[in-house]
Design a protein around this motif. Structure first.
Motif, mmCIF file in Angstrom:
data_model
loop_
_atom_site.group_PDB
_atom_site.id
_atom_site.type_symbol
_atom_site.label_atom_id
_atom_site.label_comp_id
_atom_site.label_asym_id
_atom_site.label_seq_id
_atom_site.Cartn_x
_atom_site.Cartn_y
_atom_site.Cartn_z
ATOM 1 N N ARG A 42 13.511 2.375 46.207
ATOM 2 C CA ARG A 42 12.837 2.866 45.643
ATOM 3 C C ARG A 42 11.944 2.377 44.332
ATOM 4 O O ARG A 42 12.311 1.850 43.552
ATOM 5 C CB ARG A 42 13.700 4.192 44.817
ATOM 6 N N ASP A 44 10.235 3.142 42.167
ATOM 7 C CA ASP A 44 9.942 3.729 40.943
ATOM 8 C C ASP A 44 11.343 3.520 40.117
ATOM 9 O O ASP A 44 11.513 3.972 39.122
ATOM 10 C CB ASP A 44 9.633 5.336 41.089
ATOM 11 N N LEU A 58 10.201 3.229 49.757
ATOM 12 C CA LEU A 58 10.244 4.825 50.083
ATOM 13 C C LEU A 58 9.260 5.671 49.292
ATOM 14 O O LEU A 58 8.724 5.234 48.252
ATOM 15 C CB LEU A 58 11.508 5.370 49.626
ATOM 16 N N SER A 59 8.867 6.877 49.883
ATOM 17 C CA SER A 59 7.985 7.824 49.304
ATOM 18 C C SER A 59 8.651 9.222 49.582
ATOM 19 O O SER A 59 9.313 9.319 50.558
ATOM 20 C CB SER A 59 6.582 7.776 50.076
ATOM 21 N N PRO A 60 7.958 10.167 48.644
ATOM 22 C CA PRO A 60 8.680 11.384 48.935
ATOM 23 C C PRO A 60 8.569 12.195 50.131
ATOM 24 O O PRO A 60 9.523 13.025 50.569
ATOM 25 C CB PRO A 60 7.852 12.144 47.803
ATOM 26 N N ASP A 62 9.329 10.545 52.965
ATOM 27 C CA ASP A 62 10.162 9.805 54.031
ATOM 28 C C ASP A 62 11.483 10.587 54.319
ATOM 29 O O ASP A 62 12.144 11.053 53.553
ATOM 30 C CB ASP A 62 10.604 8.519 53.374
ATOM 31 N N ARG A 87 16.510 13.903 53.795
ATOM 32 C CA ARG A 87 15.667 13.250 52.983
ATOM 33 C C ARG A 87 15.757 11.914 52.492
ATOM 34 O O ARG A 87 17.183 11.756 51.992
ATOM 35 C CB ARG A 87 15.304 14.438 51.928
ATOM 36 N N TRP A 89 14.324 10.094 50.083
ATOM 37 C CA TRP A 89 14.041 10.271 48.913
ATOM 38 C C TRP A 89 14.797 11.340 48.229
ATOM 39 O O TRP A 89 14.497 12.523 47.959
ATOM 40 C CB TRP A 89 12.383 10.672 48.520
ATOM 41 N N ARG A 90 15.725 10.681 47.600
ATOM 42 C CA ARG A 90 17.149 11.638 46.939
ATOM 43 C C ARG A 90 17.024 11.626 45.612
ATOM 44 O O ARG A 90 16.483 10.567 44.731
ATOM 45 C CB ARG A 90 18.120 10.991 47.434
ATOM 46 N N ASP A 91 17.477 12.684 45.099
ATOM 47 C CA ASP A 91 17.498 12.876 43.515
ATOM 48 C C ASP A 91 18.703 11.971 42.993
ATOM 49 O O ASP A 91 18.725 11.374 41.866
ATOM 50 C CB ASP A 91 18.035 14.298 43.265
ATOM 51 N N TYR A 95 20.121 6.109 47.844
ATOM 52 C CA TYR A 95 19.339 5.244 48.731
ATOM 53 C C TYR A 95 18.288 4.608 47.912
ATOM 54 O O TYR A 95 17.083 4.163 48.346
ATOM 55 C CB TYR A 95 18.375 6.356 49.614
ATOM 56 N N ASP A 96 18.424 4.281 46.536
ATOM 57 C CA ASP A 96 17.447 3.661 45.838
ATOM 58 C C ASP A 96 17.426 2.017 46.372
ATOM 59 O O ASP A 96 16.440 1.398 46.275
ATOM 60 C CB ASP A 96 18.045 3.246 44.337
#
Length: 154
Positions: A42, A44, A58-60, A62, A87, A89-91, A95-96
């Motif tokens: 991630r 970001d 990653l992107s939202p 993926d 998903r 892209w997790r909260d 998966y960062d």
């Protein structure tokens, strides 16, 4: 525990334990040699890792297909997707930094298990079949010349 360069390091495994006969949905971590395929991160949230492996930010949109009845089973997908999927892209932060491990991908066999990753620890203290390491240990591992990890029942 995971053995890395002769030292044991703390690692989390699946809630279903270690299994030689891994199946989709059993929450077990498969045994055997699991080669490193590529790295997701991630951008970001974390710094780009140093690694000889292929890296992808990653992107939202993926995802990873975990539906054994679909042709994309155990493959990275773009969302939205018609089949059951996870998903990427997790909260949470699991998966960062995430390494795709070579499990059930050469060839892919339906119901043999999907989305087996090496990732950051979940708050629950167990995974759904993956292996989790603290970020500094994961970064050290993927920066090394190791090509994968061996998972054994001793």
């Amino acid at each position: 525990m995971l053995l890395f360069d002769g030292n044991t390091v703390p690692a989390l495994i699946g809630a279903g334990g270690l299994r030689t006969d891994k199946m989709e949905g059993d929450q077990a971590t498969p045994t055997g040699f699991l080669p490193f395929r590529h790295v997701f991160y991630r951008a970001d949230r974390v710094e780009r890792p140093r690694t000889p492996l292929r890296i992808e930010a990653l992107s939202p949109d993926d995802g990873w297909c975990d539906d054994p009845s679909h042709g994309d089973y155990n493959r990275q997908i773009a969302l939205p997707h018609p089949a059951r999927h996870e998903r990427l892209w997790r909260d949470d932060h699991c998966y960062d930094l995430c390494v795709v491990l070579g499990w059930n991908d050469a060839p892919i066999v339906r119901n043999r298990g999907s989305a087996i990753f090496l990732h950051l620890p979940p708050r629950s203290g167990v995974t759904e079949g993956c292996i989790a390491l603290e970020e500094h240990l994961l970064r050290q591992l993927i920066a090394s010349d190791h090509s994968g990890i061996e998972v054994r029942i001793d």
